[in-house]
Design a protein around this motif. Structure first.
Motif, mmCIF file in Angstrom:
data_model
loop_
_atom_site.group_PDB
_atom_site.id
_atom_site.type_symbol
_atom_site.label_atom_id
_atom_site.label_comp_id
_atom_site.label_asym_id
_atom_site.label_seq_id
_atom_site.Cartn_x
_atom_site.Cartn_y
_atom_site.Cartn_z
ATOM 1 N N VAL A 72 -5.005 6.451 2.002
ATOM 2 C CA VAL A 72 -3.865 5.814 2.663
ATOM 3 C C VAL A 72 -2.559 6.402 2.129
ATOM 4 O O VAL A 72 -1.662 6.756 2.894
ATOM 5 C CB VAL A 72 -3.894 4.276 2.502
ATOM 6 N N ASN A 73 -2.450 6.524 0.818
ATOM 7 C CA ASN A 73 -1.224 7.079 0.232
ATOM 8 C C ASN A 73 -1.000 8.537 0.638
ATOM 9 O O ASN A 73 0.142 8.982 0.730
ATOM 10 C CB ASN A 73 -1.246 6.937 -1.288
ATOM 11 N N GLU A 74 -2.063 9.263 0.913
ATOM 12 C CA GLU A 74 -1.967 10.661 1.355
ATOM 13 C C GLU A 74 -1.413 10.764 2.772
ATOM 14 O O GLU A 74 -0.600 11.639 3.075
ATOM 15 C CB GLU A 74 -3.370 11.268 1.283
ATOM 16 N N ILE A 75 -1.832 9.859 3.655
ATOM 17 C CA ILE A 75 -1.497 9.953 5.082
ATOM 18 C C ILE A 75 -0.295 9.093 5.471
ATOM 19 O O ILE A 75 0.525 9.492 6.299
ATOM 20 C CB ILE A 75 -2.726 9.550 5.930
ATOM 21 N N HIS A 76 -0.190 7.913 4.911
ATOM 22 C CA HIS A 76 0.793 6.910 5.332
ATOM 23 C C HIS A 76 2.216 7.369 5.023
ATOM 24 O O HIS A 76 2.483 7.854 3.927
ATOM 25 C CB HIS A 76 0.499 5.595 4.595
ATOM 26 N N PRO A 77 3.140 7.199 5.968
ATOM 27 C CA PRO A 77 4.510 7.665 5.726
ATOM 28 C C PRO A 77 5.382 6.722 4.886
ATOM 29 O O PRO A 77 6.439 7.145 4.417
ATOM 30 C CB PRO A 77 5.090 7.795 7.141
ATOM 31 N N TYR A 78 4.964 5.467 4.711
ATOM 32 C CA TYR A 78 5.800 4.538 3.940
ATOM 33 C C TYR A 78 5.820 4.919 2.463
ATOM 34 O O TYR A 78 4.818 5.382 1.922
ATOM 35 C CB TYR A 78 5.272 3.107 4.038
#
Length: 105
Positions: A72-78
């Protein structure tokens, strides 16, 4: 083995689908569901914000939490994505077996 119900809020359907596809393809999550849009209210950098977001739910063995969090941290823009997990107190035996068969557990 504990099954987690992992909830991630996403800024768009595209981001949610990208995370869901990657999690299932990498066998971190057995499946994913997408809801939304939903209305979110939150405080960010001292200001109350409102946004439409999509809710991504993934089902995975507890051992996959750190892999899903990293994905999630790799893909997510937030800057700070909302990633939370709820342990499932009760899971039918056939469904638990299916989750385990469809992940690298």
């Amino acid at each position: 083995m504990t099954i987690l119900l992992i909830r991630v809020t996403c800024p768009s359907r595209r981001v949610a689908e990208e995370i869901a596809d990657a999690a299932v393809e990498r066998r971190l999550s057995a499946c994913a569901n997408l809801e939304g849009p939903v209305t979110s209210t939150y405080r960010w950098k001292g200001v109350v914000e409102h946004a439409f977001e999509f809710v991504l739910w993934m089902k995975a063995p507890e051992a996959h939490w750190s892999g899903i969090e990293a994905l999630v941290n790799e893909i997510h823009p937030y800057e700070v994505p909302a990633i939370v997990a709820l342990p499932c107190a009760h899971v039918s035996a056939p469904y638990e077996a299916w989750v385990n068969e469809n992940t690298d557990s």
